[in-house]
Write a protein that holds these residues in place. Structure first.
Motif, PDB file in Angstrom:
ATOM      1  N   ALA A 275      -4.580  88.858  43.920  1.00 45.39           N
ATOM      2  CA  ALA A 275      -5.479  89.963  43.536  1.00 45.39           C
ATOM      3  C   ALA A 275      -5.158  90.442  42.117  1.00 45.39           C
ATOM      4  O   ALA A 275      -6.056  90.828  41.363  1.00 45.39           O
ATOM      5  CB  ALA A 275      -5.348  91.108  44.534  1.00 45.39           C
TER       6      ALA A 275
ATOM      7  N   LYS B 250      -6.572  87.968  39.713  1.00 44.43           N
ATOM      8  CA  LYS B 250      -8.022  88.098  39.612  1.00 44.43           C
ATOM      9  C   LYS B 250      -8.419  89.257  38.698  1.00 44.43           C
ATOM     10  O   LYS B 250      -9.356  89.133  37.921  1.00 44.43           O
ATOM     11  CB  LYS B 250      -8.640  88.314  41.001  1.00 44.43           C
ATOM     12  CG  LYS B 250      -8.709  87.033  41.820  1.00 44.43           C
ATOM     13  CD  LYS B 250      -9.348  87.296  43.174  1.00 44.43           C
ATOM     14  CE  LYS B 250      -9.006  86.154  44.134  1.00 44.43           C
ATOM     15  NZ  LYS B 250      -9.144  86.565  45.535  1.00 44.43           N
TER      16      LYS B 250
ATOM     17  N   GLY C 201      -8.869  94.628  44.254  1.00 46.56           N
ATOM     18  CA  GLY C 201      -9.417  95.515  45.272  1.00 46.56           C
ATOM     19  C   GLY C 201     -10.579  94.906  46.034  1.00 46.56           C
ATOM     20  O   GLY C 201     -11.074  93.837  45.680  1.00 46.56           O
TER      21      GLY C 201
ATOM     22  N   PHE D 185      -3.428  86.678  55.880  1.00 51.10           N
ATOM     23  CA  PHE D 185      -3.556  88.102  56.163  1.00 51.10           C
ATOM     24  C   PHE D 185      -3.267  88.416  57.632  1.00 51.10           C
ATOM     25  O   PHE D 185      -2.615  89.401  57.964  1.00 51.10           O
ATOM     26  CB  PHE D 185      -4.954  88.589  55.775  1.00 51.10           C
ATOM     27  CG  PHE D 185      -5.245  89.967  56.238  1.00 51.10           C
ATOM     28  CD1 PHE D 185      -4.659  91.069  55.615  1.00 51.10           C
ATOM     29  CD2 PHE D 185      -6.083  90.181  57.329  1.00 51.10           C
ATOM     30  CE1 PHE D 185      -4.915  92.357  56.061  1.00 51.10           C
ATOM     31  CE2 PHE D 185      -6.333  91.472  57.778  1.00 51.10           C
ATOM     32  CZ  PHE D 185      -5.753  92.556  57.149  1.00 51.10           C
TER      33      PHE D 185
HETATM   34  P1  ADP Z   1      -6.196  83.338  51.633  1.00 45.90           P
HETATM   35  O1  ADP Z   1      -5.208  84.113  50.844  1.00 45.90           O
HETATM   36  O2  ADP Z   1      -5.741  81.932  51.897  1.00 45.90           O
HETATM   37  O3  ADP Z   1      -7.581  83.375  51.052  1.00 45.90           O
HETATM   38  P2  ADP Z   1      -5.757  85.395  53.551  1.00 45.90           P
HETATM   39  O4  ADP Z   1      -6.008  85.508  55.018  1.00 45.90           O
HETATM   40  O5  ADP Z   1      -4.338  85.547  53.118  1.00 45.90           O
HETATM   41  O6  ADP Z   1      -6.319  83.993  53.086  1.00 45.90           O
HETATM   42  O7  ADP Z   1      -6.643  86.469  52.804  1.00 45.90           O
HETATM   43  C1  ADP Z   1      -8.028  86.515  53.013  1.00 45.90           C
HETATM   44  C2  ADP Z   1      -8.754  87.112  51.827  1.00 45.90           C
HETATM   45  O8  ADP Z   1      -8.650  88.518  51.826  1.00 45.90           O
HETATM   46  C3  ADP Z   1      -8.233  86.700  50.475  1.00 45.90           C
HETATM   47  O9  ADP Z   1      -8.787  85.491  50.045  1.00 45.90           O
HETATM   48  C4  ADP Z   1      -8.694  87.850  49.581  1.00 45.90           C
HETATM   49  O10 ADP Z   1     -10.014  87.639  49.142  1.00 45.90           O
HETATM   50  C5  ADP Z   1      -8.672  89.020  50.511  1.00 45.90           C
HETATM   51  N1  ADP Z   1      -7.439  89.801  50.297  1.00 45.90           N
HETATM   52  C6  ADP Z   1      -6.340  89.786  51.048  1.00 45.90           C
HETATM   53  N2  ADP Z   1      -5.399  90.624  50.553  1.00 45.90           N
HETATM   54  C7  ADP Z   1      -5.937  91.171  49.427  1.00 45.90           C
HETATM   55  C8  ADP Z   1      -5.468  92.108  48.432  1.00 45.90           C
HETATM   56  N3  ADP Z   1      -4.236  92.634  48.501  1.00 45.90           N
HETATM   57  N4  ADP Z   1      -6.312  92.428  47.434  1.00 45.90           N
HETATM   58  C9  ADP Z   1      -7.540  91.901  47.364  1.00 45.90           C
HETATM   59  N5  ADP Z   1      -8.025  91.012  48.243  1.00 45.90           N
HETATM   60  C10 ADP Z   1      -7.240  90.650  49.267  1.00 45.90           C
END
Ligand code: ADP
Ligand code: MG
Length: 632
Positions: free
Chosen positions: A42, A45, A84, A126
């Motif tokens: 993040a 990005k 975010g 996640f």
């Molecule tokens: P991956 O990281 O492989 O895409 P995850 O399950 O870890 O799969 O995360 C799913 C999605 O959630 C991420 O691709 C991202 O878009 C969003 N996401 C997760 N944590 C954050 C964060 N801290 N800030 C922004 N987006 C997040």
């Protein structure tokens, strides 16, 4: 924002959560690595966003991750000031699984019994928070939004979405932790030391500071102060001496940059000094991803200039045939504002590329000599790509040919060209190969009959790329490549060859009128002649000396490439009763229509034997049925 809404998880997600909550995993602490990795993404990005123009410039001066705990409430939060998420984002990104592969995931899980390595692979990092938490909340404010969103779930079938409280850009993920249970891997995730230990172990290389407050009591009388500490060293792994970095650290770094859950097969540290200075850390994956063979697959290494990330996927640093390699290049003397166009022109990039290619070739050569089994594993995954290099990279052609491994008629083991050369039969003057669709078909091919009888090994080429590189490689260490299905062929000692050739000429003469009659009956056949290849089969089709295989012709046509039709030659086995009967029949009655049909059956048999397709299969079956019923 309106009131709190309740959503149901997608079915796959629900099953997955179930697994996370109930299975027993050894390393529960990896949830932290996953959440930190998401925060780091993040932050990347938002930095990319900041580089583009915005009405309000984005502040990226202090990008960081923060851990905070409340031991009394048993909560742990991970915050970042990254890109975010807005309401749509949380529903789409956290409520569903992007890569549909849960079934696959579950069967693998049953097989392996451990979720650890599987998490990254399926893009479900996640959800690993539910391994340690009974409730997860996500409070997030997207960089271009002014309404924070709050996502909550306790890992059962639903989650809620409502109004969040963050006022600054970024995301805070708060975990309500399960009871501590050290025996089952549930360490005390509210302790500063535990968290520091986990960060050091799994996330030390993350290039944003991971901060946490620590309470320090010192002096007499004791005074308690709160200090902010950065838990990770942020040290560039590629600039640390190899013996100071553990395998585990390399592995975690590889997994972080490649999003591949396997261990790397080989780690390569490169350092160049002198006119152009750079350091690199390259990884050869242990498995080829599904997408590697796609036309639009993008390779590329991360390019840093003096520790500043310039490009996440710089494709110019390696030739396309090494697109499977992952890693980092950190150059000292490049300008920081490199555009794509500049990258392509930059002479230093080209020098780095050349140098890296040499290093990779050297490393593979060493692997082949010192760890042959590992090399076989490598070749099975990426050999096809290296063969593209034989064609593309004239400078490395000889190195790549030395590495190349092939299937052959001698057993199931791979053979290198050198090994092939060493065990060649006496008097053998060429490296023989046969190209076709698959191994089992090739092994059955009539073209191999005489090779098998004389004990001459033939390489079996089943990949389209084989005939591509053969178009630029004509020999290996003085040995010509020759197709077992092209041109005239004699095997054995000089004497044997001479005799066989004379015999054949004699037979061709004796059978001349019969053979040319047969040629006149067969469309698309340039010539009919006596074969020196056959022992069991009545006939086979061959191409002219330098012609490509019919298999290759078919492939090129399927890809929409124009190809002139390859003239085929029908070779017959004069010792086969079918051929003999056909000839005596012809001599008894030169105008028999039935004989014409049998000649075309012979041709069809040769075509079928090499895996070819008949133009009129139904006609062929009628002809065969008729001929067979006569014989009954
Ligand atoms: P991956 O990281 O492989 O895409 P995850 O399950 O870890 O799969 O995360 C799913 C999605 O959630 C991420 O691709 C991202 O878009 C969003 N996401 C997760 N944590 C954050 C964060 N801290 N800030 C922004 N987006 C997040
Ligand atoms: Mg992730």
């Amino acid at each position: 924002m309106s009131a709190v809404e309740t959503h149901e998880f997608q079915a796959e997600t629900r099953q997955l959560l179930e697994l996370m909550v109930h299975s027993v995993y050894s390393e529960k602490e990896i949830f932290l690595r996953e959440l930190i990795s998401n925060s780091s993404d993040a932050l990347d990005k938002v930095r990319l966003q900041a580089a583009q123009s915005h009405d309000k410039p984005l502040d990226v001066s202090d990008l960081h991750i923060r851990l905070a705990v409340d031991p009394a409430e048993r909560t742990l939060s991970i915050s970042d000031n990254g890109i975010g998420m807005n309401k749509d984002d949380v529903v789409h990104l956290l409520g569903t699984i992007a890569k549909s592969g849960t079934k696959d995931f579950m069967s693998k899980l049953k097989e392996k019994g451990d979720v650890n390595d599987l998490i990254g692979q399926f893009g479900i990092g996640f959800y690993s928070s539910f391994i340690v938490a009974t409730e997860v909340t996500v409070d997030s404010l997207r960089y271009d939004s002014d309404e924070a969103v709050l996502w909550t779930s306790n890992g059962d079938g639903t989650y809620t979405v409502g109004e969040g409280s963050r006022t600054e850009r970024g995301t805070t993920i708060t975990l309500k932790l399960r009871e501590k249970d050290e025996e089952n891997g549930l360490r005390d995730f509210t302790s500063f030391w535990t968290l520091k230990d986990i960060v050091k172990k799994h996330s030390d290389f993350i290039r944003y500071p991971i901060r946490m407050q620590r309470t320090v009591t010192q002096g007499d009388p004791p005074v308690t102060t709160v200090e902010d500490e950065t838990l990770n060293s942020m040290k560039a792994l590629w600039s640390r001496p190899k013996d100071e970095v553990s395998e585990e650290e390399y592995k975690e770094f590889y997994q972080h940059i490649s999003k591949d859950w396997h261990e790397p097969l080989e780690t390569l540290k490169v350092k160049a000094e002198g006119t152009f200075e750079y350091e690199a850390l390259l990884f050869i994956p242990s498995k080829a991803g599904m997408d590697l063979m796609m036309q639009d697959h993008r390779g590329g290494l991360q390019l840093y200039v003096r520790r500043v990330l310039i490009s996440d996927r710089c494709e110019e640093l390696l030739p396309t045939y090494l697109r499977f390699i992952r890693g980092v290049v950190d150059a000292s003397d490049l300008p920081l504002n490199l555009s794509r166009e500049l990258l392509q022109k930059e002479r230093q990039i080209e020098q780095i590329r050349k140098h890296l290619v040499r290093k990779v070739c050297d490393a593979l050569k060493t692997m082949k000599t010192d760890h042959p089994e590992k090399f076989q594993q490598f070749w099975e995954q990426f050999g096809r790509l290296l063969k593209e290099g034989i064609y593309q990279d004239a400078a490395r052609r000889d190195n790549l040919l030395e590495l190349a491994q092939f299937h052959s008629t001698k057993g199931d083991e791979w053979v290198s060209l050198e090994a092939y050369k060493e065990r060649m039969a006496e008097g053998q003057e060429a490296i023989y190969f046969l190209a076709g669709e698959n191994l089992s078909q090739l092994r059955e091919s009539p073209h191999l009959e005489t090779f098998t009888k004389k004990g001459v090994e033939v390489l079996l080429f089943t990949e389209p790329v084989d005939e591509v590189w053969l178009s630029v490689v004509h020999e290996f260490q003085g040995m010509k490549f020759m197709s077992a299905a092209a041109g005239e062929l004699e095997l054995g000692s000089d004497e044997e060859k001479k005799k066989a050739q004379e015999d054949r000429e004699k037979q061709n003469k004796e059978m001349a009128t019969f053979l040319s009659w047969m040629g006149s009956k067969l469309e698309g056949v340039k010539e009919v002649r006596v074969s020196s290849r056959l022992h069991e089969s009545p006939a086979c089709l061959v191409t002219e000396e330098n012609g490509v295989s019919p298999h290759f012709e078919k492939l090129m046509k399927a890809m929409g490439q124009e190809m002139p039709p390859q003239p085929r030659i029908l070779e017959v086995n004069p010792d086969h009763p079918f051929v003999q009967k056909l000839q005596s029949g012809y001599e008894a009655n030169k105008d028999s229509a039935e004989l014409g049909t049998l000649a075309s059956v012979l041709y069809s048999l040769a075509l079928l034997a090499e895996g070819g397709e008949l133009a009129k299969p139904a006609e062929f079956t009628r002809q065969v049925a008729q001929a067979l019923s006569k014989g009954l």
